[in-house]
Motif scaffolding. Sequence first.
Motif, PDB file in Angstrom:
ATOM      1  N   ARG A 293       0.827  -1.213   0.000  1.00 41.40           N
ATOM      2  CA  ARG A 293       0.000   0.000   0.000  1.00 41.40           C
ATOM      3  C   ARG A 293       0.853   1.251   0.000  1.00 41.40           C
ATOM      4  O   ARG A 293       0.566   2.208  -0.702  1.00 41.40           O
ATOM      5  CB  ARG A 293      -0.939   0.007   1.202  1.00 41.40           C
ATOM      6  N   HIS A 294       1.910   1.265   0.821  1.00 43.95           N
ATOM      7  CA  HIS A 294       2.776   2.434   0.959  1.00 43.95           C
ATOM      8  C   HIS A 294       4.226   1.960   1.032  1.00 43.95           C
ATOM      9  O   HIS A 294       4.580   1.262   1.982  1.00 43.95           O
ATOM     10  CB  HIS A 294       2.465   3.217   2.230  1.00 43.95           C
ATOM     11  N   THR A 295       5.024   2.335   0.074  1.00 40.77           N
ATOM     12  CA  THR A 295       6.457   2.063   0.126  1.00 40.77           C
ATOM     13  C   THR A 295       7.143   3.368   0.493  1.00 40.77           C
ATOM     14  O   THR A 295       7.117   4.338  -0.270  1.00 40.77           O
ATOM     15  CB  THR A 295       6.991   1.524  -1.220  1.00 40.77           C
ATOM     16  N   GLY A 296       7.734   3.387   1.693  1.00 39.35           N
ATOM     17  CA  GLY A 296       8.435   4.583   2.143  1.00 39.35           C
ATOM     18  C   GLY A 296       9.773   4.712   1.453  1.00 39.35           C
ATOM     19  O   GLY A 296      10.419   3.713   1.126  1.00 39.35           O
ATOM     20  N   TRP A 297      10.178   5.951   1.226  1.00 36.70           N
ATOM     21  CA  TRP A 297      11.498   6.212   0.648  1.00 36.70           C
ATOM     22  C   TRP A 297      12.119   7.422   1.334  1.00 36.70           C
ATOM     23  O   TRP A 297      11.411   8.297   1.832  1.00 36.70           O
ATOM     24  CB  TRP A 297      11.420   6.423  -0.877  1.00 36.70           C
ATOM     25  N   GLY A 298      13.436   7.417   1.387  1.00 32.39           N
ATOM     26  CA  GLY A 298      14.159   8.531   1.973  1.00 32.39           C
ATOM     27  C   GLY A 298      15.518   8.647   1.317  1.00 32.39           C
ATOM     28  O   GLY A 298      16.175   7.642   1.057  1.00 32.39           O
ATOM     29  N   VAL A 299      15.927   9.866   1.021  1.00 40.56           N
ATOM     30  CA  VAL A 299      17.213  10.121   0.381  1.00 40.56           C
ATOM     31  C   VAL A 299      18.051  10.977   1.323  1.00 40.56           C
ATOM     32  O   VAL A 299      17.566  11.999   1.831  1.00 40.56           O
ATOM     33  CB  VAL A 299      17.038  10.840  -0.978  1.00 40.56           C
ATOM     34  N   ILE A 300      19.291  10.523   1.553  1.00 40.58           N
ATOM     35  CA  ILE A 300      20.217  11.284   2.390  1.00 40.58           C
ATOM     36  C   ILE A 300      21.542  11.470   1.652  1.00 40.58           C
ATOM     37  O   ILE A 300      21.853  10.720   0.719  1.00 40.58           O
ATOM     38  CB  ILE A 300      20.470  10.609   3.755  1.00 40.58           C
ATOM     39  N   GLU A 301      22.294  12.476   2.065  1.00 41.27           N
ATOM     40  CA  GLU A 301      23.657  12.702   1.575  1.00 41.27           C
ATOM     41  C   GLU A 301      24.614  12.298   2.688  1.00 41.27           C
ATOM     42  O   GLU A 301      24.356  12.568   3.864  1.00 41.27           O
ATOM     43  CB  GLU A 301      23.885  14.182   1.261  1.00 41.27           C
ATOM     44  N   VAL A 302      25.717  11.692   2.310  1.00 37.25           N
ATOM     45  CA  VAL A 302      26.743  11.288   3.261  1.00 37.25           C
ATOM     46  C   VAL A 302      28.059  11.932   2.833  1.00 37.25           C
ATOM     47  O   VAL A 302      28.506  11.740   1.704  1.00 37.25           O
ATOM     48  CB  VAL A 302      26.907   9.754   3.299  1.00 37.25           C
ATOM     49  N   ARG A 303      28.634  12.701   3.742  1.00 37.52           N
ATOM     50  CA  ARG A 303      29.961  13.299   3.522  1.00 37.52           C
ATOM     51  C   ARG A 303      30.800  12.969   4.742  1.00 37.52           C
ATOM     52  O   ARG A 303      30.626  13.590   5.798  1.00 37.52           O
ATOM     53  CB  ARG A 303      29.844  14.802   3.335  1.00 37.52           C
ATOM     54  N   GLY A 304      31.673  11.982   4.604  1.00 34.91           N
ATOM     55  CA  GLY A 304      32.437  11.507   5.763  1.00 34.91           C
ATOM     56  C   GLY A 304      31.480  10.906   6.772  1.00 34.91           C
ATOM     57  O   GLY A 304      30.724   9.998   6.455  1.00 34.91           O
ATOM     58  N   ASN A 305      31.500  11.444   7.980  1.00 39.40           N
ATOM     59  CA  ASN A 305      30.583  10.982   9.024  1.00 39.40           C
ATOM     60  C   ASN A 305      29.335  11.841   9.114  1.00 39.40           C
ATOM     61  O   ASN A 305      28.508  11.640   9.993  1.00 39.40           O
ATOM     62  CB  ASN A 305      31.290  10.974  10.387  1.00 39.40           C
ATOM     63  N   ARG A 306      29.214  12.803   8.240  1.00 44.58           N
ATOM     64  CA  ARG A 306      28.095  13.742   8.294  1.00 44.58           C
ATOM     65  C   ARG A 306      26.946  13.296   7.381  1.00 44.58           C
ATOM     66  O   ARG A 306      27.160  13.010   6.206  1.00 44.58           O
ATOM     67  CB  ARG A 306      28.595  15.124   7.879  1.00 44.58           C
ATOM     68  N   LEU A 307      25.751  13.273   7.939  1.00 44.06           N
ATOM     69  CA  LEU A 307      24.547  12.899   7.194  1.00 44.06           C
ATOM     70  C   LEU A 307      23.655  14.120   7.045  1.00 44.06           C
ATOM     71  O   LEU A 307      23.524  14.908   7.979  1.00 44.06           O
ATOM     72  CB  LEU A 307      23.765  11.816   7.951  1.00 44.06           C
ATOM     73  N   SER A 308      23.030  14.246   5.891  1.00 47.06           N
ATOM     74  CA  SER A 308      22.054  15.318   5.723  1.00 47.06           C
ATOM     75  C   SER A 308      20.850  14.804   4.934  1.00 47.06           C
ATOM     76  O   SER A 308      20.972  13.965   4.052  1.00 47.06           O
ATOM     77  CB  SER A 308      22.676  16.540   5.041  1.00 47.06           C
ATOM     78  N   HIS A 309      19.698  15.329   5.295  1.00 51.26           N
ATOM     79  CA  HIS A 309      18.432  14.957   4.672  1.00 51.26           C
ATOM     80  C   HIS A 309      18.298  15.632   3.311  1.00 51.26           C
ATOM     81  O   HIS A 309      18.598  16.808   3.164  1.00 51.26           O
ATOM     82  CB  HIS A 309      17.285  15.398   5.591  1.00 51.26           C
ATOM     83  N   VAL A 310      17.866  14.873   2.311  1.00 52.75           N
ATOM     84  CA  VAL A 310      17.594  15.426   0.982  1.00 52.75           C
ATOM     85  C   VAL A 310      16.087  15.471   0.760  1.00 52.75           C
ATOM     86  O   VAL A 310      15.535  16.521   0.457  1.00 52.75           O
ATOM     87  CB  VAL A 310      18.296  14.607  -0.122  1.00 52.75           C
ATOM     88  N   ALA A 311      15.426  14.317   0.899  1.00 50.32           N
ATOM     89  CA  ALA A 311      13.979  14.251   0.656  1.00 50.32           C
ATOM     90  C   ALA A 311      13.442  12.931   1.206  1.00 50.32           C
ATOM     91  O   ALA A 311      14.203  11.993   1.440  1.00 50.32           O
ATOM     92  CB  ALA A 311      13.682  14.355  -0.834  1.00 50.32           C
ATOM     93  N   ASP A 312      12.127  12.864   1.385  1.00 51.59           N
ATOM     94  CA  ASP A 312      11.492  11.624   1.807  1.00 51.59           C
ATOM     95  C   ASP A 312      10.026  11.654   1.410  1.00 51.59           C
ATOM     96  O   ASP A 312       9.491  12.700   1.071  1.00 51.59           O
ATOM     97  CB  ASP A 312      11.647  11.399   3.319  1.00 51.59           C
ATOM     98  N   GLY A 313       9.415  10.503   1.462  1.00 47.60           N
ATOM     99  CA  GLY A 313       7.995  10.403   1.131  1.00 47.60           C
ATOM    100  C   GLY A 313       7.579   8.951   1.043  1.00 47.60           C
ATOM    101  O   GLY A 313       8.244   8.063   1.573  1.00 47.60           O
ATOM    102  N   ALA A 314       6.486   8.711   0.344  1.00 40.99           N
ATOM    103  CA  ALA A 314       5.981   7.352   0.156  1.00 40.99           C
ATOM    104  C   ALA A 314       5.351   7.246  -1.222  1.00 40.99           C
ATOM    105  O   ALA A 314       4.750   8.199  -1.718  1.00 40.99           O
ATOM    106  CB  ALA A 314       4.965   6.997   1.231  1.00 40.99           C
TER     107      ALA A 314
END
Length: 170
Positions: free
Chosen positions: A11-32
């Motif tokens: 019914r709902h497939t969740g997705w999330g995109v992140i950026e990784v630079r070394g040990n640093r994570l940042s949010h790009v986008a998410d949804g379903a």
Amino acid sequence: MRLLGLDPGLRHTGWGVIEVRGNRLSHVADGAVHSDGARPMAERLVQLHEGLTQIIDRYRPDAAAVEETFVNKNASSTLKLGLARGVALLVPALAGIPVAEYSTNLVKKSVVGAGHAEKQQIQRMVKLLLPGCLIESPDAADALAVAICHAHHANTLDRWQAPVAAEARR
């Protein structure tokens, strides 16, 4: 590196995109990505395929990670979830993106520190690890957790394989 996390569901497939630079994570986008429960199974799988293809085309991830299916008491539900999971594995693979798989307990342990964490704990930790992230849905939070898990484990795997690769080049 840009990572796509996927939490498969028919019914709902969740997705999330992140950026990784070394040990640093940042949010790009998410949804379903949603499928219409009134449609035949094949058409619902096409809806998931098309939605995930659009996400990959838009965000161009370097790698993807998919949460593994846990075995359910209801065999029919487990089989349907398996079909959705197959689409979640197939779409990035067709785009030439490497795909990793992680168990639910490993994702929870990697993000929260406990393999049997509750959904609310996962959402809180995702928000803490990705400041400024406004999570669209619980499915998207789970997908972001899968991406975070992959970021942690892929980084470790890369570090382990680096000496082997360097030795092979000699």
